[in-house]
Design a protein around this motif. Structure first.
Motif, PDB file in Angstrom:
ATOM      1  N   GLY A  19       0.859  -1.190   0.000  1.00 26.60           N
ATOM      2  CA  GLY A  19       0.000   0.000   0.000  1.00 26.60           C
ATOM      3  C   GLY A  19       0.891   1.235   0.000  1.00 26.60           C
ATOM      4  O   GLY A  19       2.126   1.120  -0.023  1.00 26.60           O
ATOM      5  N   GLY A  20       0.257   2.403   0.007  1.00 30.62           N
ATOM      6  CA  GLY A  20       1.043   3.632  -0.069  1.00 30.62           C
ATOM      7  C   GLY A  20       1.276   4.282   1.286  1.00 30.62           C
ATOM      8  O   GLY A  20       2.129   5.152   1.436  1.00 30.62           O
ATOM      9  N   GLY A  21       0.505   3.860   2.289  1.00 29.97           N
ATOM     10  CA  GLY A  21       0.436   4.588   3.550  1.00 29.97           C
ATOM     11  C   GLY A  21       1.699   4.530   4.405  1.00 29.97           C
ATOM     12  O   GLY A  21       2.035   5.508   5.065  1.00 29.97           O
ATOM     13  N   HIS A  22       2.410   3.383   4.392  1.00 32.83           N
ATOM     14  CA  HIS A  22       3.573   3.262   5.278  1.00 32.83           C
ATOM     15  C   HIS A  22       4.718   4.153   4.787  1.00 32.83           C
ATOM     16  O   HIS A  22       5.392   4.806   5.575  1.00 32.83           O
ATOM     17  CB  HIS A  22       4.028   1.803   5.363  1.00 32.83           C
ATOM     18  N   ARG A  23       4.907   4.186   3.473  1.00 34.40           N
ATOM     19  CA  ARG A  23       5.939   5.058   2.902  1.00 34.40           C
ATOM     20  C   ARG A  23       5.578   6.534   3.154  1.00 34.40           C
ATOM     21  O   ARG A  23       6.413   7.312   3.607  1.00 34.40           O
ATOM     22  CB  ARG A  23       6.101   4.804   1.391  1.00 34.40           C
ATOM     23  N   SER A  24       4.319   6.890   2.880  1.00 32.80           N
ATOM     24  CA  SER A  24       3.899   8.288   3.070  1.00 32.80           C
ATOM     25  C   SER A  24       4.140   8.723   4.519  1.00 32.80           C
ATOM     26  O   SER A  24       4.610   9.834   4.762  1.00 32.80           O
ATOM     27  CB  SER A  24       2.409   8.475   2.763  1.00 32.80           C
ATOM     28  N   ALA A  25       3.812   7.841   5.472  1.00 30.50           N
ATOM     29  CA  ALA A  25       3.962   8.203   6.888  1.00 30.50           C
ATOM     30  C   ALA A  25       5.437   8.420   7.234  1.00 30.50           C
ATOM     31  O   ALA A  25       5.793   9.408   7.890  1.00 30.50           O
ATOM     32  CB  ALA A  25       3.358   7.110   7.775  1.00 30.50           C
ATOM     33  N   GLY A 218      -6.255   4.710  -3.150  1.00 29.24           N
ATOM     34  CA  GLY A 218      -5.006   4.416  -2.439  1.00 29.24           C
ATOM     35  C   GLY A 218      -3.839   4.377  -3.422  1.00 29.24           C
ATOM     36  O   GLY A 218      -3.957   4.757  -4.587  1.00 29.24           O
ATOM     37  N   GLY A 219      -2.706   3.889  -2.938  1.00 33.92           N
ATOM     38  CA  GLY A 219      -1.508   3.841  -3.766  1.00 33.92           C
ATOM     39  C   GLY A 219      -1.611   2.843  -4.911  1.00 33.92           C
ATOM     40  O   GLY A 219      -0.848   2.907  -5.872  1.00 33.92           O
ATOM     41  N   GLU A 220      -2.556   1.912  -4.830  1.00 33.60           N
ATOM     42  CA  GLU A 220      -2.622   0.833  -5.820  1.00 33.60           C
ATOM     43  C   GLU A 220      -3.858   0.916  -6.708  1.00 33.60           C
ATOM     44  O   GLU A 220      -4.157  -0.025  -7.443  1.00 33.60           O
ATOM     45  CB  GLU A 220      -2.611  -0.539  -5.117  1.00 33.60           C
ATOM     46  N   PHE A 269       0.421   7.242 -10.677  1.00 34.97           N
ATOM     47  CA  PHE A 269       0.837   7.621  -9.327  1.00 34.97           C
ATOM     48  C   PHE A 269       1.311   9.067  -9.357  1.00 34.97           C
ATOM     49  O   PHE A 269       2.149   9.430 -10.167  1.00 34.97           O
ATOM     50  CB  PHE A 269       1.954   6.703  -8.827  1.00 34.97           C
ATOM     51  N   VAL A 270       0.747   9.909  -8.507  1.00 34.65           N
ATOM     52  CA  VAL A 270       1.132  11.327  -8.500  1.00 34.65           C
ATOM     53  C   VAL A 270       1.863  11.672  -7.204  1.00 34.65           C
ATOM     54  O   VAL A 270       1.630  11.058  -6.166  1.00 34.65           O
ATOM     55  CB  VAL A 270      -0.098  12.266  -8.647  1.00 34.65           C
ATOM     56  N   ARG A 271       2.739  12.650  -7.319  1.00 42.33           N
ATOM     57  CA  ARG A 271       3.445  13.160  -6.139  1.00 42.33           C
ATOM     58  C   ARG A 271       2.843  14.495  -5.707  1.00 42.33           C
ATOM     59  O   ARG A 271       3.414  15.193  -4.884  1.00 42.33           O
ATOM     60  CB  ARG A 271       4.935  13.363  -6.475  1.00 42.33           C
ATOM     61  N   THR A 285     -13.103   7.922  -2.555  1.00 38.67           N
ATOM     62  CA  THR A 285     -11.899   7.127  -2.302  1.00 38.67           C
ATOM     63  C   THR A 285     -12.204   5.868  -1.519  1.00 38.67           C
ATOM     64  O   THR A 285     -13.266   5.725  -0.923  1.00 38.67           O
ATOM     65  CB  THR A 285     -10.875   7.977  -1.511  1.00 38.67           C
ATOM     66  N   LYS A 286     -11.227   4.944  -1.505  1.00 41.90           N
ATOM     67  CA  LYS A 286     -11.324   3.831  -0.557  1.00 41.90           C
ATOM     68  C   LYS A 286     -10.893   4.350   0.812  1.00 41.90           C
ATOM     69  O   LYS A 286     -10.234   5.400   0.896  1.00 41.90           O
ATOM     70  CB  LYS A 286     -10.484   2.657  -1.027  1.00 41.90           C
ATOM     71  N   ALA A 287     -11.264   3.602   1.855  1.00 44.39           N
ATOM     72  CA  ALA A 287     -11.121   4.135   3.214  1.00 44.39           C
ATOM     73  C   ALA A 287      -9.703   4.008   3.758  1.00 44.39           C
ATOM     74  O   ALA A 287      -9.489   3.540   4.883  1.00 44.39           O
ATOM     75  CB  ALA A 287     -12.125   3.436   4.141  1.00 44.39           C
ATOM     76  N   PRO A 289      -6.350   5.096   5.555  1.00 48.68           N
ATOM     77  CA  PRO A 289      -6.149   6.064   6.642  1.00 48.68           C
ATOM     78  C   PRO A 289      -5.365   7.299   6.208  1.00 48.68           C
ATOM     79  O   PRO A 289      -5.685   8.415   6.618  1.00 48.68           O
ATOM     80  CB  PRO A 289      -5.373   5.269   7.695  1.00 48.68           C
ATOM     81  N   GLY A 290      -4.340   7.086   5.357  1.00 43.85           N
ATOM     82  CA  GLY A 290      -3.535   8.230   4.915  1.00 43.85           C
ATOM     83  C   GLY A 290      -4.380   9.194   4.109  1.00 43.85           C
ATOM     84  O   GLY A 290      -4.417  10.409   4.379  1.00 43.85           O
ATOM     85  N   THR A 291      -5.091   8.659   3.140  1.00 43.73           N
ATOM     86  CA  THR A 291      -5.901   9.509   2.263  1.00 43.73           C
ATOM     87  C   THR A 291      -6.973  10.247   3.070  1.00 43.73           C
ATOM     88  O   THR A 291      -7.208  11.432   2.852  1.00 43.73           O
ATOM     89  CB  THR A 291      -6.540   8.636   1.160  1.00 43.73           C
ATOM     90  N   ILE A 292      -7.610   9.561   4.022  1.00 45.21           N
ATOM     91  CA  ILE A 292      -8.647  10.214   4.836  1.00 45.21           C
ATOM     92  C   ILE A 292      -8.029  11.367   5.651  1.00 45.21           C
ATOM     93  O   ILE A 292      -8.566  12.479   5.683  1.00 45.21           O
ATOM     94  CB  ILE A 292      -9.337   9.195   5.773  1.00 45.21           C
ATOM     95  N   SER A 293      -6.877  11.101   6.274  1.00 46.73           N
ATOM     96  CA  SER A 293      -6.259  12.154   7.098  1.00 46.73           C
ATOM     97  C   SER A 293      -5.881  13.349   6.243  1.00 46.73           C
ATOM     98  O   SER A 293      -6.039  14.503   6.650  1.00 46.73           O
ATOM     99  CB  SER A 293      -5.004  11.624   7.795  1.00 46.73           C
ATOM    100  N   GLU A 294      -5.358  13.070   5.042  1.00 47.24           N
ATOM    101  CA  GLU A 294      -4.955  14.168   4.144  1.00 47.24           C
ATOM    102  C   GLU A 294      -6.175  14.983   3.708  1.00 47.24           C
ATOM    103  O   GLU A 294      -6.140  16.217   3.663  1.00 47.24           O
ATOM    104  CB  GLU A 294      -4.243  13.580   2.915  1.00 47.24           C
ATOM    105  N   ALA A 295      -7.271  14.276   3.402  1.00 48.95           N
ATOM    106  CA  ALA A 295      -8.494  14.972   2.979  1.00 48.95           C
ATOM    107  C   ALA A 295      -9.030  15.841   4.117  1.00 48.95           C
ATOM    108  O   ALA A 295      -9.500  16.957   3.896  1.00 48.95           O
ATOM    109  CB  ALA A 295      -9.546  13.957   2.545  1.00 48.95           C
TER     110      ALA A 295
END
Ligand code: UDP
Length: 381
Positions: A19-25, A218-220, A269-271, A285-287, A289-295
């Motif tokens: 997923g994308g969340g661990h890297r983003s964090a 999400g990231g995928e 994939f966007v930066r 979006t799908k639920a 956690p990273g995306t929700i917090s960012e939103a």
């Protein structure tokens, strides 16, 4: 160029691209440390699965996307393993197999502090810590339904995003004084508003005169992203659509060939997610956690169209109960919600203000200050 003192503390972040969340964090925390304590610490991000785990575990980042597209299997696996006793048994069984890799990791990455942002790395690494001289901190990157694997009471500190996550940690045996509710670490660019939304849209070539719907899985590129995009396109809504397919390249090329009736822009994939969220009007979006917090930080009302069973169940309840968004698991429900938010924009604004109320834009910086304390770095004025 950095000028570092010879005794500059070194922090190792354990993550994996599942997923994308661990890297983003991890990146968000490192960025916050650099902003709060420039040139005072050094870092490394280690993908424990890819770089150290024996086969087939080293393929976890590749296995995760197809596995996550099998929600029943994922939910079953999640439920079957989600208790401290079962996690202990699984780790005990895996230990003879992974032990050498974990010891090699520890030898090759000497440091002053380990920060784990992945649930599956805590117990194996802490098991090697019998004679350690430096601390271990877990930063939980799931929001509400936090799996038992996150919580190992041998960690010096467990940082969680919500009170519900703290309660889970206590139930899993972590002493309350070792758990702190701080929030999910999010990149600083989400917290700074450098450009007006219309300027961003002009720069990106997005329409200025229509509500922009940002669709992201999400990231995928997970969840029924394609069906949802088609449903929005067919519904005759007066909107523009921006679809982010993440690392799902096949989905991107299918959507690029689609005959759109509404203005639609497709990205891989966007930066540039912070700018995208600041310029859009609604997030579908799908639920994650990273995306929700960012939103939430971006004040962007949320329509959740899918979730990973088990892992993301609580995120849906959290968003809905706080009034920050709507659960719409069928594409038709997404369309209905969009229609009602277009007809009555005050509903959308209410959700946007609920997002801002629950946002924790300071989380990355607070975490940075805690890590600094653990490695003995003080802020210089
Ligand atoms: N993301 C990104 N670019 C993309 C798609 C996703 O930077 O094209 C980021 C997104 O902003 C978030 C993370 O990837 O920080 C996804 O994390 P989340 O916890 O929402 O879901 P996961 O992918 O881990 O299941």
């Amino acid at each position: 160029m950095q000028t570092l003192q010879p005794d500059t503390p070194h922090i190792v972040f354990l993550f994996s691209d599942t997923g994308g969340g661990h890297r983003s964090a991890s990146e968000a925390i490192i960025e916050a440390i650099d902003l709060e304590f420039p040139n005072r610490m050094t870092f490394e991000m280690v993908d424990l699965f890819r770089e150290y785990a024996p086969p087939p575990l080293n393929k976890a980042p590749e296995i995760y996307p197809p596995l996550s597209r099998l929600p029943s299997a994922w939910g079953f696996g999640y439920r079957q393993t989600n208790s401290p006793r079962r996690i202990r048994n699984i780790n005990n069984m895996a230990w003879p197999y992974i032990r050498r890799s974990i010891y090699r990791l520890m030898e090759e990455h000497p440091c002053d502090l380990i920060v784990s942002v992945h649930p599956l790395m805590n117990t194996p690494v802490l098991r090697t810590f019998k004679k350690r001289k430096y601390p271990f901190i877990t930063v939980v990157t799931d929001m509400v339904s936090t799996h038992a694997a996150w919580f190992d009471s041998r960690a010096d500190l467990v940082i969680v995003p919500t009170e519900a996550a703290r309660q889970n940690g206590i139930l899993c045996g972590v002493p309350p004084e070792k758990i702190r509710v701080i929030g999910l670490p999010v990149a600083d660019r989400f917290c700074q508003k450098k450009e007006e939304p219309m300027e961003i849209r002009a720069r990106l070539g997005w329409p200025q005169d229509l509500p922009v719907i940002l669709l992201v899985g999400g990231g995928e590129g997970m969840g029924p992203l394609e069906r949802t995009a088609h449903a929005i396109n067919s519904a005759g809504l007066q909107v523009a659509l921006v679809v982010i397919t993440g690392r799902n390249r096949e989905l991107k090329s299918r959507l690029e060939q689609y005959e759109w009736k509404i203005p639609a822009t497709i990205y891989g994939f966007v930066r540039t997610m912070p700018e995208f969220m600041q310029a859009a009007n609604v997030l579908v979006t799908k639920a994650g956690p990273g995306t929700i917090s960012e939103a939430c930080i971006s004040g962007l009302p949320i329509i959740l169209y899918s979730k990973m069973p088990g892992q993301e169940d609580g995120n849906v309840d959290y968003v809905v109960n706080e009034g920050a968004g709507v659960w719409a698991p069928e594409p038709e429900q997404v369309v209905e919600t969009l229609q009602s938010w277009i007809n009555a924009p005050e509903l959308r604004w209410q959700a946007a203000s609920a997002c801002r109320r629950i946002a924790r834009p300071q989380a990355s910086r607070e975490i940075a200050r805690i890590l600094a304390e653990y490695v003995g770095v003080k802020k210089t004025e």
